[in-house]
Design a protein around this motif. Sequence first.
Motif, PDB file in Angstrom:
ATOM      1  N   TRP A  61       0.811  -1.222   0.000  1.00  0.00           N
ATOM      2  CA  TRP A  61       0.000   0.000   0.000  1.00  0.00           C
ATOM      3  C   TRP A  61       0.846   1.275   0.000  1.00  0.00           C
ATOM      4  N   LEU A  62       2.163   1.123  -0.055  1.00  0.00           N
ATOM      5  CA  LEU A  62       3.012   2.322  -0.013  1.00  0.00           C
ATOM      6  C   LEU A  62       4.128   2.142  -1.034  1.00  0.00           C
ATOM      7  N   ASN A  63       4.211   3.053  -2.015  1.00  0.00           N
ATOM      8  CA  ASN A  63       5.300   2.845  -2.959  1.00  0.00           C
ATOM      9  C   ASN A  63       6.401   3.891  -2.825  1.00  0.00           C
ATOM     10  N   TYR A  64       7.550   3.558  -3.364  1.00  0.00           N
ATOM     11  CA  TYR A  64       8.754   4.366  -3.194  1.00  0.00           C
ATOM     12  C   TYR A  64       8.532   5.819  -3.608  1.00  0.00           C
ATOM     13  N   TYR A  65       7.767   6.018  -4.675  1.00  0.00           N
ATOM     14  CA  TYR A  65       7.641   7.372  -5.226  1.00  0.00           C
ATOM     15  C   TYR A  65       6.668   8.226  -4.424  1.00  0.00           C
ATOM     16  N   GLN A  66       5.749   7.550  -3.739  1.00  0.00           N
ATOM     17  CA  GLN A  66       4.903   8.270  -2.783  1.00  0.00           C
ATOM     18  C   GLN A  66       5.760   8.806  -1.645  1.00  0.00           C
ATOM     19  N   VAL A  67       6.607   7.914  -1.127  1.00  0.00           N
ATOM     20  CA  VAL A  67       7.476   8.285  -0.012  1.00  0.00           C
ATOM     21  C   VAL A  67       8.398   9.417  -0.447  1.00  0.00           C
ATOM     22  N   LEU A  68       8.960   9.287  -1.648  1.00  0.00           N
ATOM     23  CA  LEU A  68       9.905  10.280  -2.144  1.00  0.00           C
ATOM     24  C   LEU A  68       9.228  11.644  -2.340  1.00  0.00           C
ATOM     25  N   THR A  69       8.006  11.621  -2.832  1.00  0.00           N
ATOM     26  CA  THR A  69       7.277  12.880  -3.007  1.00  0.00           C
ATOM     27  C   THR A  69       7.072  13.569  -1.660  1.00  0.00           C
ATOM     28  N   ALA A  70       6.657  12.781  -0.665  1.00  0.00           N
ATOM     29  CA  ALA A  70       6.390  13.368   0.647  1.00  0.00           C
ATOM     30  C   ALA A  70       7.683  13.839   1.301  1.00  0.00           C
ATOM     31  N   HIS A  71       8.743  13.050   1.196  1.00  0.00           N
ATOM     32  CA  HIS A  71      10.046  13.431   1.751  1.00  0.00           C
ATOM     33  C   HIS A  71      10.502  14.773   1.162  1.00  0.00           C
ATOM     34  N   GLY A  72      10.438  14.874  -0.156  1.00  0.00           N
ATOM     35  CA  GLY A  72      10.856  16.107  -0.819  1.00  0.00           C
ATOM     36  C   GLY A  72      10.013  17.298  -0.387  1.00  0.00           C
ATOM     37  N   LEU A  73       8.694  17.132  -0.433  1.00  0.00           N
ATOM     38  CA  LEU A  73       7.819  18.259  -0.102  1.00  0.00           C
ATOM     39  C   LEU A  73       7.992  18.698   1.351  1.00  0.00           C
ATOM     40  N   LEU A  74       8.041  17.730   2.258  1.00  0.00           N
ATOM     41  CA  LEU A  74       8.147  18.075   3.680  1.00  0.00           C
ATOM     42  C   LEU A  74       9.446  18.812   3.972  1.00  0.00           C
ATOM     43  N   LEU A  75      10.540  18.327   3.368  1.00  0.00           N
ATOM     44  CA  LEU A  75      11.829  18.898   3.750  1.00  0.00           C
ATOM     45  C   LEU A  75      12.201  20.108   2.906  1.00  0.00           C
ATOM     46  N   ILE A  76      11.830  20.072   1.622  1.00  0.00           N
ATOM     47  CA  ILE A  76      12.226  21.187   0.772  1.00  0.00           C
ATOM     48  C   ILE A  76      11.266  22.358   0.928  1.00  0.00           C
ATOM     49  N   LEU A  77      10.001  22.054   1.106  1.00  0.00           N
ATOM     50  CA  LEU A  77       9.027  23.139   1.141  1.00  0.00           C
ATOM     51  C   LEU A  77       8.654  23.510   2.570  1.00  0.00           C
ATOM     52  N   VAL A  78       8.159  22.531   3.318  1.00  0.00           N
ATOM     53  CA  VAL A  78       7.596  22.859   4.629  1.00  0.00           C
ATOM     54  C   VAL A  78       8.697  23.261   5.613  1.00  0.00           C
ATOM     55  N   LEU A  79       9.688  22.395   5.783  1.00  0.00           N
ATOM     56  CA  LEU A  79      10.739  22.707   6.766  1.00  0.00           C
ATOM     57  C   LEU A  79      11.380  24.060   6.478  1.00  0.00           C
ATOM     58  N   THR A  80      11.825  24.255   5.244  1.00  0.00           N
ATOM     59  CA  THR A  80      12.591  25.467   4.971  1.00  0.00           C
ATOM     60  C   THR A  80      11.713  26.711   4.991  1.00  0.00           C
ATOM     61  N   ALA A  81      10.515  26.631   4.398  1.00  0.00           N
ATOM     62  CA  ALA A  81       9.669  27.822   4.347  1.00  0.00           C
ATOM     63  C   ALA A  81       9.228  28.217   5.754  1.00  0.00           C
TER      64      ALA A  81
END
Length: 560
Positions: A61-81
Motif C-alpha cells: 500500500w506504499l510505494n517508493y515514489y509516494q514516499v519520495l514525493t512526501a520526503h521532498g515536499l516536507l523537507l524542501i518546502l515545509v521545513l525550509t519555508a
Amino acid sequence: MAAAIPKKIMETTNKAMGISPEDAKITKSYIFVAFMALLIGGFLGLIQGLNRAGLLELPSWLNYYQVLTAHGLLLILVLTAFFTIGYFYASLSHTLGGLLPKVRRIAWVGFWLKMVGFVLAVIPILMNEASVMYTFYPPMAAHPVFYLGLVFIVLGVWACCIGSFIQVANWRKNNKGQHVPILAYFATGVFVLLFFALIPVAIEVLVMILPWTLGWVETINVMVARTLFWAFGHTLVNIWYLTAVSAWYVVVPKIIGGRRWSDLLTRVVIIALVVMNITGGFHHQIIDPGINELVKFMHVFMSLAIGFPSLMTAFALFAVFERTARRKGGKGLIGWWKKMPWGDVRFLAPFIAMVAFIPAGAGGIAQSTNQLDQVVHNTMWIVGHFHLTLGMTVVMTFFGISYWLVPYISKRVLTPQINKLGVIQTWIWTVGMIFMAGAMHWVGLLGSPRRTSYTTYGDHATALGWDPYLMCLAVGGTLLIIGVILQVYAVINMMFFAPKGETEFPIAEEEDNATKTPYWTERWGIWIVVMLIVVAMAYVIPLTEFIVNAPPGSPPYKTW
Ligand code: HEM
Ligand SMILES: [Cu+2]
C-alpha cells in the motif's frame, strides 16, 4: 496608545523586555511545524535509504515514489519555508520594535493558508494520486487537488512577504534617512526574492497545469513548465542560502564574542544575491533539449557569478573568527583556533555548516559545467549534492539557530544539558551526512540513478557493484535519523520544558572604527528594477522561443 509613545522608546523597551507574547506565538507556531516536518520527513528518508540498500521492502500500500514525493515536499518546502518565515518574523519583531498588529494578522493568514494548502497536497499523495515528486514535472500529472494545495501554499507565502514589506516600510517611514537594521535588511532581501520567485511557479500551476489536469485543455508545453519551475526552484535555493548567511554574518560573531564584518560589504553581498540569482535557473536544465547553447552559457555564467558573493562571505567570516580569537589572546598561524567556543552548539553547528559548504559548493561548480554534468545528471550524485548543501549547510545552520531562537521566543533558557545534547547531535549529523552524502556522490559517479526504487537490473554486474555504497548510504541514514530525533527532542524541550528565563537575541555590533555605510544600499526600488532587467535578459528570449516554436504539447500521464 502605542502611537503616542515615541518610536525610539518603544524599540528600546521591546529589546529590553524581550519579544511580546503575540509575536512569539507566531514564530513558535512556524518553528514547531518546521521541526515536525523534519521528524516525519526524516523517517521517510530513512525508509528510502533502507529500501535502496535492499534492506527494506515497502508494503503493497506504499510505494517508493509516494514516499519520495512526501520526503521532498516536507523537507524542501515545509521545513525550509516555515523555518525561514518564523526566524525572520522574530528578527523583524526584535529589530523593528515589535510587529504591527496588521502584520501579525497577515502572518496568521499566511500560516493557515499554507497549512490548508499542505493538507490539500498531502491527501492525494497518501491516496497514491500524486507521486510526481516535489518537482511535479509535466507530463506527469497528479490529481488536481494536489496543485490546488500548491496554490494555497503560494498564497500563504506571498502573504508573509507582503507582511514583511509593510513592517519594513512602516519602520522606514518613522526612521527617515536611517539604515534598516541588518537582520531586517536580510529579511527584506529574502522576502523580495520569495515574492518574485513565486510568480513563475504560480503561473505554471494556475495557468498551465491546473487547466490541463482538469481537462479544460488537452496538452501542455513541457519546456515552458519546466523552465517556470526552475526559475522558482533555483531561487528557492538561494533564499535558503541567504537565510543561513544572515546568521553567519550577524549572529555567529556575537556568539563568539566578536564584532560584525563590514556592514557595507554585508549589504552588497545581499544585493548581489538578490540581483543575480533568478537568472541561474537553467543550470538545472543543462541536459534539456531545445535551449540554445548561448542561453545555457549565460545561465551557467550567472550561476558561477553567484559564487563571488559566496567567496566574499567565506573570506569575511574567517576574518571575523581570526580577529575575535586573536583579541582573546589566540596566537600563531593556527593557534587562535583553540580560542573558539567549540563546546557551544550555537557556534559549532553553524561553523560545521559553513565548512560543509566548501565541498558542497565545489560539487555545485562541477555540475554547472556542461560536460561534467553529462556524467552526473540524474544520478545519486545530485542527491548527494543537495543533502550536503541543503541537508548540511542550510539545515545545520537552522539547527544552530534553534538553540537560541527557541528559548528566546519561549522565554526559557538553553541549559548546559541541552547544549551538550546539541553538540552530540551536531557530530552525529556530521558523521551521518559524510557517510550518506559521500556514498551518494560516489555511487552516482558509478551510474546509480536517482529517484529509482531498489532494483539490481536483473543482477547486472554494474548494478551489483553499487551495493557497498548503498549500504554506506543506509548506515548514514540511520545515524541521521538518530540526529533528527535528538534535534526534535531538543526543540520540544526548549519550547515547553526548559527552565524559565530571558534569552538574548544575539546580534553582533559593528567594529568601533567602521566606516559609514552609504545610503544607496537602501534603494530597494533600484535593486528590484536591476533584478527584473537581469531576469528579462535570461528568460524573455528562451520563453519566446519555446512558445513560438512550440513542439506538440503533451497530454497528462500517470506513470506510477
Ligand atoms: C534522516 C535524514 C535523511 C535521509 C535518510 C535522507 C535520505 C534520502 C534518500 C535516500 C533520498 C532518495 C534518493 C533517490 O531515490 O533519488 C532522498 C531524497 C531527497 N532528500 Fe533526503 N534524506 C534525509 C534528510 C533530508 C533533509 C534534511 C533534506 C532537506 C532539508 C532532504 C531533502 C531531500 C530531497 C529534496 C530529496 C529529493 C527528492 C526527489 O528526488 O524528488 N533530505 N533523501
Ligand atoms: Cu540552482
